[in-house]
Design an enzyme around this catalytic site. Structure first.
Site, short mmCIF file in Angstrom:
data_model
loop_
_atom_site.label_atom_id
_atom_site.label_comp_id
_atom_site.label_asym_id
_atom_site.label_seq_id
_atom_site.Cartn_x
_atom_site.Cartn_y
_atom_site.Cartn_z
N GLU A 354 126.24 37.24 65.72
CA GLU A 354 126.81 35.90 65.91
C GLU A 354 125.69 34.90 66.23
OE1 GLU A 354 129.82 34.51 69.11
OE2 GLU A 354 131.12 35.03 67.44
N LYS A 494 139.59 30.81 61.19
CA LYS A 494 140.58 30.39 62.20
C LYS A 494 141.49 29.31 61.61
CE LYS A 494 137.54 30.97 66.25
NZ LYS A 494 136.88 30.29 67.34
O1 F6P Z 1 135.36 33.07 67.58
C1 F6P Z 1 134.13 33.32 68.16
C2 F6P Z 1 134.15 33.02 69.62
O2 F6P Z 1 134.10 31.66 69.81
C3 F6P Z 1 133.02 33.72 70.35
O3 F6P Z 1 131.83 33.04 70.25
C4 F6P Z 1 133.59 33.84 71.70
O4 F6P Z 1 132.90 34.78 72.47
C5 F6P Z 1 135.00 34.25 71.39
O5 F6P Z 1 135.33 33.51 70.23
C6 F6P Z 1 136.01 34.00 72.46
O6 F6P Z 1 136.05 32.66 72.82
P1 F6P Z 1 136.74 32.19 74.15
O7 F6P Z 1 136.01 32.84 75.28
O8 F6P Z 1 136.62 30.70 74.16
O9 F6P Z 1 138.18 32.63 74.11
#
Ligand code: F6P
Length: 524
Positions: A354, A494
């Site tokens: 990532e 998403k």
């Molecule tokens: O979709 C990727 C991401 O944004 C990651 O970088 C992050 O760790 C995960 O989703 C969870 O995000 P959050 O902690 O905001 O729920």
């Protein structure tokens, strides 16, 4: 500050020339035969971690050029900019200061004027960090002493799941008895349902872990957990739910009153040192969590202050560049010879892929070279009975990173020597091969590996091991000139999922491509 991208430096061209002249035919066995000092030259101690890099396809000349490359790319300036709290996450205009979460409080630098001056630019954030840490650890101790709470359910995904889950498993030896930890990440309700089936509301603490408090998977699971809690007669959300988030207001709106915050300068995949680490603190206690932070801080100081040539994250990160961009190796296999580290490969996948899975430089220009390799792996010795065949005799060379522990966390006789014999044997076999039997039994050898050795798996050594990995990812990302701290690549899926979800109900396939439309119709 604009950085020189690796391919625009003189060292890059010199490395290409060296690779063509000798690097691509590098012979590990000959290198050991020619240089009796090879092991000592290419191994080193760093805080809590001993690293043997000598079984890699590298010699002094290549390493010297890689170090020159790092200097020409401004690695040291970029590192110093991070430690100074500059906004090096340029696409989101954010500082990158997860290291601050493990920095001792300002008071500890009482007489050290140099340190005080260095930390001055981030002292306000450091004070906030310690206030939250103290509150979170006090809460952790309170829950640990509360015998009525037997089940802790962490609901989070990505960085809000992988780090805490990996660390809680890794430190099981230090975990208090009487508390069970569950990690629910997937929006697949089967995961939450199977955890809830083991829990009773009066004995359960739900931790809703989400930096943004908007992530669909986490919010869906959090709503379902709350609905289950209420339907089962659960009372007092304030006691049975806590939120770990940068969006404390959103947690309050959800109805959670017990909250621990963190800040936008902590990336999700770097957040296990923050409130997101609460499950770790609940498992190993406040003192253990402080040791975990201290181990990571020791590695931070190593990275921040050690000359590049003896700086372990730098050496590892440069080796990654050498393999990816010159040898063309597309993946790295992670082989922790410790079943407690079984989620370590998954954790590293997010950390590295990532962070460095980027196709443009920090200025947005398409890159003419490769970036993040694919990371994958399983604990040893399991991997040996699955995919090590390919590592030894496949057509693709995959550098392997072994992690081993000198001392076991159990007293069962015989096991640990067998485990250590296997990890040594695998590294040896990859390098030496076996040329005296032809055809199917031929092992080409000359396959590279790195060996990381910890005395034992403790909160401090785990902290150092993780920080080592964070910084090595920083190093390769800095050389590639990319922004290792954003993750725009996760957004498109998403958005599309949001569009598709109602179509599963209403059957509308208008505007969809033929395959998606066909699948959607079959799914209805
Ligand atoms: O979709 C990727 C991401 O944004 C990651 O970088 C992050 O760790 C995960 O989703 C969870 O995000 P959050 O902690 O905001 O729920």
């Amino acid at each position: 500050m604009s950085r020189l991208r690796c391919d625009q430096t003189p060292a890059w061209a010199e490395l290409h020339a060296l690779f063509e002249a000798s690097g691509k035919n590098f012979d590990l066995k000959a290198a050991f035969a020619d240089d009796p000092q090879r092991f000592s030259c290419f191994s080193q101690d760093a805080p809590h971690v001993f690293a043997d890099l000598s079984k890699n396809l590298i010699d002094g000349e290549a390493e010297a050029l890689l170090l020159a490359l790092a200097r020409q790319c401004g690695l040291e300036q970029h590192r110093d900019a991070m430690f100074a709290g500059e906004r090096i996450n340029s696409t989101e205009q954010r500082a990158v200061m997860h290291f601050l979460l493990r920095n001792p409080p300002l008071a500890q630098y009482e007489r050290d004027k140099v340190a005080i001056k260095r930390i001055a630019s981030v002292s306000a954030e450091l004070a906030q960090t310690h206030a939250t840490l103290d509150a979170m650890l006090a809460y952790a101790e309170q829950v640990r002493a509360d015998d009525a709470i037997t089940d802790i359910v962490n609901i989070g995904i990505g960085g809000s799941d992988l780090g805490p889950q990996m660390a809680v498993l890794a430190l099981c030896e230090f975990a208090m008895p009487g508390k069970r930890f569950h990690f629910v990440s997937n929006v697949d309700g089967q995961e939450l349902a199977s955890v809830l089936a083991q829990c009773r509301p009066q004995n359960t603490l739900f931790l809703i872990a989400s930096k943004t408090f908007t992530t669909t998977e986490t919010m869906t699971n959090a709503h379902s957990a709350r609905a289950w809690f209420e339907a089962q007669g659960g009372q007092n959300i304030g006691r049975h739910f806590a939120a770990l988030t940068t969006h404390v207001d959103a947690a309050h709106a959800f109805g959670i009153t017990t909250t621990f915050g963190f800040w936008d300068w902590v990336g999700g995949r770097y957040s296990l040192w923050s409130a997101i680490g609460l499950p770790i603190a609940l498992a190993i206690g406040a003192a253990g969590f402080r040791e975990f932070l201290a181990g990571a801080h020791a590695m931070d100081e190593h990275f921040r202050t050690t000359e590049l040539a003896r700086n372990l994250p730098v050496r590892l990160g440069l080796l990654d560049v050498w393999y990816r961009n010159f040898h063309g190796f597309g993946s790295r296999s992670i082989a922790p010879y410790s079943s407690a580290l079984r989620r370590f490969p998954a954790y590293l996948q997010q950390l590295e892929m990532e962070s460095n899975g980027k196709r443009v430089d920090s200025g947005g220009k398409a890159l003419p070279f490769d970036t993040s390799p694919v990371l994958w792996g399983e604990p040893g010795t399991n991997g040996q009975h699955a995919y090590f065949q390919m590592l030894h005799q496949g057509t693709t060379v995959v550098p392997v990173e072994f992690v081993a522990l000198k001392h076991a966390a159990h007293a069962l006789p015989g096991h640990h020597d067998k485990l250590l014999a296997n990890v040594l044997a695998q590294a040896q076999a990859l390098m030496q091969g076996k040329a005296d039997a032809g055809g199917h039994r031929h092992f080409p050898g000359n396959r590279p590996s790195t060996f990381l050795l910890l005395e034992r798996l403790t909160p401090a050594s785990l902290g150092a091991l993780i920080a080592l990995q964070e910084h090595r990812v920083f190093v390769s990302g800095a050389v590639w000139g990319i922004n290792s701290f954003d993750q725009w690549g996760v957004e498109l899926g998403k958005v599309l999922a949001k569009d598709i979800e109602p179509r599963l109900q209403n059957g509308d396939v208008s505007g969809l491509d033929g395959s998606t439309a066909g699948l959607l119709q079959r799914l209805r």
